[in-house]
Design a protein around this motif. Structure first.
Motif, short mmCIF file in Angstrom:
data_model
loop_
_atom_site.label_atom_id
_atom_site.label_comp_id
_atom_site.label_asym_id
_atom_site.label_seq_id
_atom_site.Cartn_x
_atom_site.Cartn_y
_atom_site.Cartn_z
N ALA A 238 116.19 109.20 52.20
CA ALA A 238 117.46 109.90 52.14
C ALA A 238 117.60 110.86 53.30
N GLU A 239 116.47 111.42 53.76
CA GLU A 239 116.51 112.37 54.87
C GLU A 239 116.95 111.71 56.16
N LEU A 240 116.42 110.51 56.45
CA LEU A 240 116.85 109.81 57.66
C LEU A 240 118.30 109.37 57.53
N GLY A 241 118.70 108.94 56.34
CA GLY A 241 120.09 108.58 56.13
C GLY A 241 121.02 109.73 56.41
N LYS A 242 120.67 110.91 55.90
CA LYS A 242 121.49 112.10 56.12
C LYS A 242 121.54 112.46 57.60
N ALA A 243 120.39 112.39 58.29
CA ALA A 243 120.35 112.70 59.72
C ALA A 243 121.28 111.78 60.49
N ALA A 244 121.27 110.50 60.14
CA ALA A 244 122.14 109.54 60.83
C ALA A 244 123.61 109.82 60.53
N LEU B 159 117.56 103.23 46.56
CA LEU B 159 118.32 102.92 47.77
C LEU B 159 119.82 102.89 47.47
N ARG B 160 120.19 102.29 46.36
CA ARG B 160 121.61 102.28 45.99
C ARG B 160 122.13 103.71 45.80
N THR C 96 125.80 108.19 48.03
CA THR C 96 126.11 109.54 48.51
C THR C 96 126.75 109.53 49.90
N ALA C 97 126.79 108.35 50.53
CA ALA C 97 127.34 108.24 51.89
C ALA C 97 128.85 108.05 51.84
#
Length: 266
Positions: free
Chosen positions: A163-169, A190-191, A196-197
């Protein structure tokens, strides 16, 4: 009318599809997959990948050196990547990135290669296509450092990281691409990350011939199966399938601007 969707990442040049590409593309079109981006992972294969895109109106391509292949070839120069983008159907830079799961011993070469790909994406305005595995901290750091040096666009291909890398991206304005992994029964975490995106930052892909979605898990994947992943994506975001298909297609056009321009000029 079958809703139209996009397979933003597949590998039609791989041996798994030898002699079958015409049929694979036809089945994809019949399933509503009206556009596909086939990805070159080694520059020596770029002519073959380009030929597939030239042969099939619905297929575009991207080119780069996969991080697991970065140690097998000389370090790719940014100018070499930029030169490839002159082709009208070459629409993205990569895939590139970091993979410490299988090839941690080439970590420094991967980092150098990644930065050269980022420079090419920044220079050309084409989206960077990122593969990230077991390298979340370095990936977030390099993407952020390089963005400070000059903006560029990017998609986290086959996103299945933290989730951290997803948020950074997402904080950098990048996109997350949903693959068949998101359909697996054990992928609820993962879902939840995808949920949250912002839905306007989501793409759909197969990564064919790998990672076939349910109900085809364990079999050879192909672009037509994008529909199964998109169906799960629609559930994740609480949308009708047709609306999710339309939204992710709009997202694709916004990121892969060269594809949208090419289609508009036809």
């Amino acid at each position: 009318m079958i809703p139209q969707i996009v397979d933003s990442h597949c590998h039609l040049d791989f041996p798994d599809f030898e002699g079958e590409v015409d049929a694979i593309v036809a089945r994809a079109n019949q399933a509503g997959v009206t556009r596909m981006v086939t990805i070159c992972t080694k520059l020596q294969n770029e002519p073959n990948v380009r030929n597939i895109a030239e042969t099939h109106p619905s297929v575009f391509y991207a080119a780069g050196i996969h991080p697991m292949r970065a140690g097998e070839e000389p370090l790719v120069a940014t100018d070499t990547l930029i030169a490839l983008t002159h082709h009208p159907k070459m629409v993205g830079i990569g895939e590139t990135g970091l993979d410490y799961h299988y090839t941690a011993e080439t970590a420094q070469i991967q980092k150098d290669s990644l930065r050269n790909h980022i420079a090419a994406a920044r220079e050309t305005g084409l989206p960077l296509i990122i593969h990230a595995r077991a390298a979340d901290d370095d990936m977030a750091r390099i993407l952020t450092e390089e963005y400070r040096n000059g903006a560029y666009s990017c998609v986290m291909h086959c996103f299945s990281s933290s989730a951290e890398l997803g948020k950074a991206a997402l904080d950098l304005g990048f996109y997350l691409s949903m693959s068949g992994i998101a359909t697996f029964k054990n992928s609820q975490d993962l879902r939840d990350i995808f949920a949250t995106a912002p839905v306007d930052r989501i793409l759909v892909e197969t990564d064919a011939p790998y990672l076939a979605p349910m109900p085809h898990r364990g079999k050879r994947n192909e672009p037509a199966y994008s529909a199964h992943t998109a169906a799960v994506g629609a559930q994740v975001f609480g949308m009708e399938y047709a609306d999710f298909a339309a939204q992710t297609s709009q997202n694709f056009d916004r990121l892969f601007t060269k594809v949208a321009q090419y289609k508009a000029a036809e």
